[in-house]
Design a protein around this motif. Sequence first.
Motif, PDB file in Angstrom:
ATOM      1  N   GLU A  11      51.369 -54.555   2.445  1.00 25.45           N
ATOM      2  CA  GLU A  11      50.281 -53.926   2.630  1.00 25.45           C
ATOM      3  C   GLU A  11      49.439 -54.435   3.704  1.00 25.45           C
ATOM      4  OE1 GLU A  11      46.081 -52.913   0.062  1.00 25.45           O
ATOM      5  OE2 GLU A  11      47.593 -54.308  -0.693  1.00 25.45           O
ATOM      6  N   ALA A  12      49.435 -55.818   4.277  1.00 25.47           N
ATOM      7  CA  ALA A  12      48.812 -56.343   5.216  1.00 25.47           C
ATOM      8  C   ALA A  12      49.332 -55.681   6.732  1.00 25.47           C
ATOM      9  CB  ALA A  12      48.831 -57.736   5.301  1.00 25.47           C
ATOM     10  N   PHE A  13      50.527 -55.267   6.796  1.00 27.06           N
ATOM     11  CA  PHE A  13      50.974 -54.396   7.855  1.00 27.06           C
ATOM     12  C   PHE A  13      50.978 -52.992   7.811  1.00 27.06           C
ATOM     13  CE2 PHE A  13      54.009 -58.276   7.645  1.00 27.06           C
ATOM     14  CZ  PHE A  13      53.042 -59.102   8.119  1.00 27.06           C
ATOM     15  N   ARG A  14      50.174 -52.281   6.929  1.00 25.64           N
ATOM     16  CA  ARG A  14      50.117 -50.930   6.855  1.00 25.64           C
ATOM     17  C   ARG A  14      49.163 -50.277   7.826  1.00 25.64           C
ATOM     18  NH1 ARG A  14      50.147 -50.535   0.250  1.00 25.64           N
ATOM     19  NH2 ARG A  14      52.558 -51.213   0.267  1.00 25.64           N
ATOM     20  N   CYS A  15      48.078 -51.116   8.281  1.00 22.95           N
ATOM     21  CA  CYS A  15      47.034 -50.900   9.259  1.00 22.95           C
ATOM     22  C   CYS A  15      46.192 -52.178   9.411  1.00 22.95           C
ATOM     23  CB  CYS A  15      46.078 -49.522   8.565  1.00 22.95           C
ATOM     24  SG  CYS A  15      44.629 -49.437   9.495  1.00 22.95           S
ATOM     25  N   GLY A  16      46.721 -52.619  10.431  1.00 25.98           N
ATOM     26  CA  GLY A  16      45.995 -53.806  11.052  1.00 25.98           C
ATOM     27  C   GLY A  16      46.304 -54.340  12.415  1.00 25.98           C
ATOM     28  N   ILE A  17      45.828 -55.587  12.705  1.00 31.40           N
ATOM     29  CA  ILE A  17      45.938 -56.373  14.055  1.00 31.40           C
ATOM     30  C   ILE A  17      46.664 -57.440  13.642  1.00 31.40           C
ATOM     31  CG2 ILE A  17      44.782 -57.800  15.520  1.00 31.40           C
ATOM     32  CD1 ILE A  17      42.271 -55.928  14.998  1.00 31.40           C
ATOM     33  N   VAL A  53      43.810 -58.154   9.082  1.00 32.53           N
ATOM     34  CA  VAL A  53      44.081 -59.142  10.383  1.00 32.53           C
ATOM     35  C   VAL A  53      44.549 -60.110  10.005  1.00 32.53           C
ATOM     36  CG1 VAL A  53      41.763 -60.242  10.589  1.00 32.53           C
ATOM     37  CG2 VAL A  53      43.407 -60.048  12.535  1.00 32.53           C
ATOM     38  N   LEU A  54      45.553 -61.015  10.515  1.00 29.62           N
ATOM     39  CA  LEU A  54      45.980 -62.099   9.981  1.00 29.62           C
ATOM     40  C   LEU A  54      45.777 -63.348  11.046  1.00 29.62           C
ATOM     41  CD1 LEU A  54      49.684 -61.161   9.496  1.00 29.62           C
ATOM     42  CD2 LEU A  54      47.837 -61.346   7.756  1.00 29.62           C
ATOM     43  N   TYR A  66      36.650 -63.364  13.661  1.00 27.32           N
ATOM     44  CA  TYR A  66      36.932 -62.243  12.745  1.00 27.32           C
ATOM     45  C   TYR A  66      35.659 -61.930  11.728  1.00 27.32           C
ATOM     46  CZ  TYR A  66      41.554 -61.613  15.162  1.00 27.32           C
ATOM     47  OH  TYR A  66      42.434 -61.564  15.772  1.00 27.32           O
ATOM     48  N   THR A  67      35.333 -63.104  11.153  1.00 28.69           N
ATOM     49  CA  THR A  67      34.485 -63.029  10.234  1.00 28.69           C
ATOM     50  C   THR A  67      33.224 -62.597  10.740  1.00 28.69           C
ATOM     51  OG1 THR A  67      33.597 -65.402  10.258  1.00 28.69           O
ATOM     52  CG2 THR A  67      35.362 -64.658   8.405  1.00 28.69           C
ATOM     53  N   GLY A  68      32.647 -62.678  12.268  1.00 32.38           N
ATOM     54  CA  GLY A  68      31.602 -62.225  12.801  1.00 32.38           C
ATOM     55  C   GLY A  68      31.634 -60.903  13.053  1.00 32.38           C
ATOM     56  N   LEU A  69      32.905 -60.277  13.102  1.00 34.86           N
ATOM     57  CA  LEU A  69      33.093 -58.885  13.323  1.00 34.86           C
ATOM     58  C   LEU A  69      33.078 -58.085  12.112  1.00 34.86           C
ATOM     59  CD1 LEU A  69      35.825 -58.777  16.209  1.00 34.86           C
ATOM     60  CD2 LEU A  69      33.544 -58.415  16.211  1.00 34.86           C
TER      61      LEU A  69
END
Length: 89
Positions: A11-17, A53-54, A66-69
């Motif tokens: 799932e993490a690779f379906r739409c991400g950075i 994102v990973l 990342y958490t700041g975004l």
Amino acid sequence: MGGFDPAAETEAFRCGIWRLNVSARHQGRGYGRFAVAAVAAEARRRGQDRLTVLWVPGEDGPEGFYTGLGFRPTGQVLGDQVVGEMFLS
């Protein structure tokens, strides 16, 4: 590196950075923020409402960036990497 594969088994690779690397001497100039915004805009254009994102956790890691975004850890870990998510709605 952004990825859009709605059929991805993970799932993490379906739409991400997958990877975002900005040279240390160029960090803090908005390049990373611009790249994340561009991937998020493309995700929205494709009708997605969630971006992942990973990152490898650690004191010098990118978690604060990342958490700041707006990304939040999902509680999932793939290998040695934390999976974060941001809802785009």
